[in-house]
Motif scaffolding. Sequence first.
Motif, PDB file in Angstrom:
ATOM      1  N   GLY A 201       1.439   3.841  -7.650  1.00  0.00           N
ATOM      2  CA  GLY A 201       0.483   2.767  -7.376  1.00  0.00           C
ATOM      3  C   GLY A 201       0.073   2.030  -8.636  1.00  0.00           C
TER       4      GLY A 201
ATOM      5  N   ILE B  79      -0.769  -1.510  -6.778  1.00  0.00           N
ATOM      6  CA  ILE B  79      -1.264  -1.541  -5.399  1.00  0.00           C
ATOM      7  C   ILE B  79      -2.115  -0.294  -5.140  1.00  0.00           C
ATOM      8  CG2 ILE B  79       0.572  -2.965  -4.377  1.00  0.00           C
ATOM      9  CD1 ILE B  79       2.007  -0.401  -3.602  1.00  0.00           C
ATOM     10  N   PRO B  80      -2.997  -0.361  -4.138  1.00  0.00           N
ATOM     11  CA  PRO B  80      -3.841   0.795  -3.832  1.00  0.00           C
ATOM     12  C   PRO B  80      -3.045   1.948  -3.193  1.00  0.00           C
ATOM     13  CG  PRO B  80      -4.643  -1.210  -2.726  1.00  0.00           C
ATOM     14  CD  PRO B  80      -3.291  -1.518  -3.269  1.00  0.00           C
ATOM     15  N   VAL B  81      -3.614   3.123  -3.320  1.00  0.00           N
ATOM     16  CA  VAL B  81      -3.051   4.346  -2.742  1.00  0.00           C
ATOM     17  C   VAL B  81      -4.078   4.912  -1.772  1.00  0.00           C
ATOM     18  CG1 VAL B  81      -2.320   6.717  -3.282  1.00  0.00           C
ATOM     19  CG2 VAL B  81      -1.757   4.830  -4.856  1.00  0.00           C
ATOM     20  N   VAL B  82      -3.631   5.361  -0.624  1.00  0.00           N
ATOM     21  CA  VAL B  82      -4.534   6.034   0.310  1.00  0.00           C
ATOM     22  C   VAL B  82      -3.994   7.436   0.550  1.00  0.00           C
ATOM     23  CG1 VAL B  82      -5.533   6.027   2.628  1.00  0.00           C
ATOM     24  CG2 VAL B  82      -5.076   3.864   1.474  1.00  0.00           C
TER      25      VAL B  82
ATOM     26  N   LYS C 179       0.832  -1.211   0.000  1.00  0.00           N
ATOM     27  CA  LYS C 179       0.000   0.000   0.000  1.00  0.00           C
ATOM     28  C   LYS C 179       0.867   1.262   0.000  1.00  0.00           C
ATOM     29  CE  LYS C 179      -3.976  -0.473   1.185  1.00  0.00           C
ATOM     30  NZ  LYS C 179      -5.264  -0.835   1.808  1.00  0.00           N
TER      31      LYS C 179
ATOM     32  N   PHE D 142      -8.635   1.300   5.601  1.00  0.00           N
ATOM     33  CA  PHE D 142      -7.716   1.241   4.462  1.00  0.00           C
ATOM     34  C   PHE D 142      -6.248   1.037   4.832  1.00  0.00           C
ATOM     35  CE2 PHE D 142     -11.358   3.988   3.018  1.00  0.00           C
ATOM     36  CZ  PHE D 142     -12.023   2.934   2.403  1.00  0.00           C
TER      37      PHE D 142
END
Lengths: 194, 194
Positions: free
Chosen positions: A69, A74-77, A53, A113
């Motif tokens: 990302g 991969i996801p980004v927060v 992440k 998240f």
Amino acid sequence: MLALKNKIKVEGKVLSDTVLKVDSFLNHQIDPQLMKEIGQEFAKLFHEAGITKIVTIESSGIAPATMAGLIMDIPVVFARKRKSLTLSKNLYTASVYSFTKKETSEISVSGDFIQPNDVVLIIDDFLANGQAVLGLIDIIEQAGARLSGVGIVIEKGFQSGGELLRKQGIRVESLAIVSSLENGKVVFAEEEQA
Amino acid sequence: MLALKNKIKVEGKVLSDTVLKVDSFLNHQIDPQLMKEIGQEFAKLFHEAGITKIVTIESSGIAPATMAGLIMDIPVVFARKRKSLTLSKNLYTASVYSFTKKETSEISVSGDFIQPNDVVLIIDDFLANGQAVLGLIDIIEQAGARLSGVGIVIEKGFQSGGELLRKQGIRVESLAIVSSLENGKVVFAEEEQA
């Protein structure tokens, strides 16, 4: 990262000995191709780190983080600076002091998240005094996740953030380190990280 | 856009008859692959429009706008909501009323980054009452640039923004139009644009 340094040389505006304005490609207008190259560079630097992440902070961190990302798949927060989210439950928050604005603000990330099994790469546009990164690290620790490292687009090497983080054993990879802005001129540190 | 609608169906949270939360892929956590597909969709829809610049608004507009900018190979500018920039000269500003927050805020774009010869595509994450888009249009008009159209990720078809804009002859392309959130269920409008 040569393309970034060239862009800074050509378009960066030195407003004072400590302020470098890169509004034309990073902080207000965004150069998407350069953001993609920046994302590729972060992906290359951290490709063996098992990152799950990326965590960044609104607003200027979002474009480089999203490109990284995309390439790392991969996801980004993005941590929010506004207070609106604080009404929610299950929220990690941290205080961030801004030396520029001389004020403390809250940043927050939903507990939905960041999970304890996440291996996190922090990405941000600038590293100056390191307060924003410390706030994000605080949140990652609250979540019980593991910090793998910090990817910075432009580090102000003459301010204390980089040393502060590296002294704690944190891996910090900055794509451009500015060692001085004196006399209106951008000087880069030796490219120790190629 | 099917991938987006599926994502909304699976991950969207209906908080009330008017509030759809998509924090897991658009407004807080970002799904970069989906953002790329969204960017490709906007690029396809507007590829013959001669767009020279994308204008969006921080923070949730930045990821889809940057991906569209990457694919269309044009710069992206995000309007700022904070007041810090208002100290600068050469700044276009507009007032945006939020029905949700019941407050008016200022948005601003530097005059350096919108020119009279620009053909502008506005991209934003949500279209509800249209106030943010109207603020951006105001800024584009102040700059003397030409608005080509508006690309929206999720339009709330049961609110007035879409009709307000289309009645003015503005081209609005929404990748998902939600016609109702009643009884906790997301219903999409017929796919007139796909």
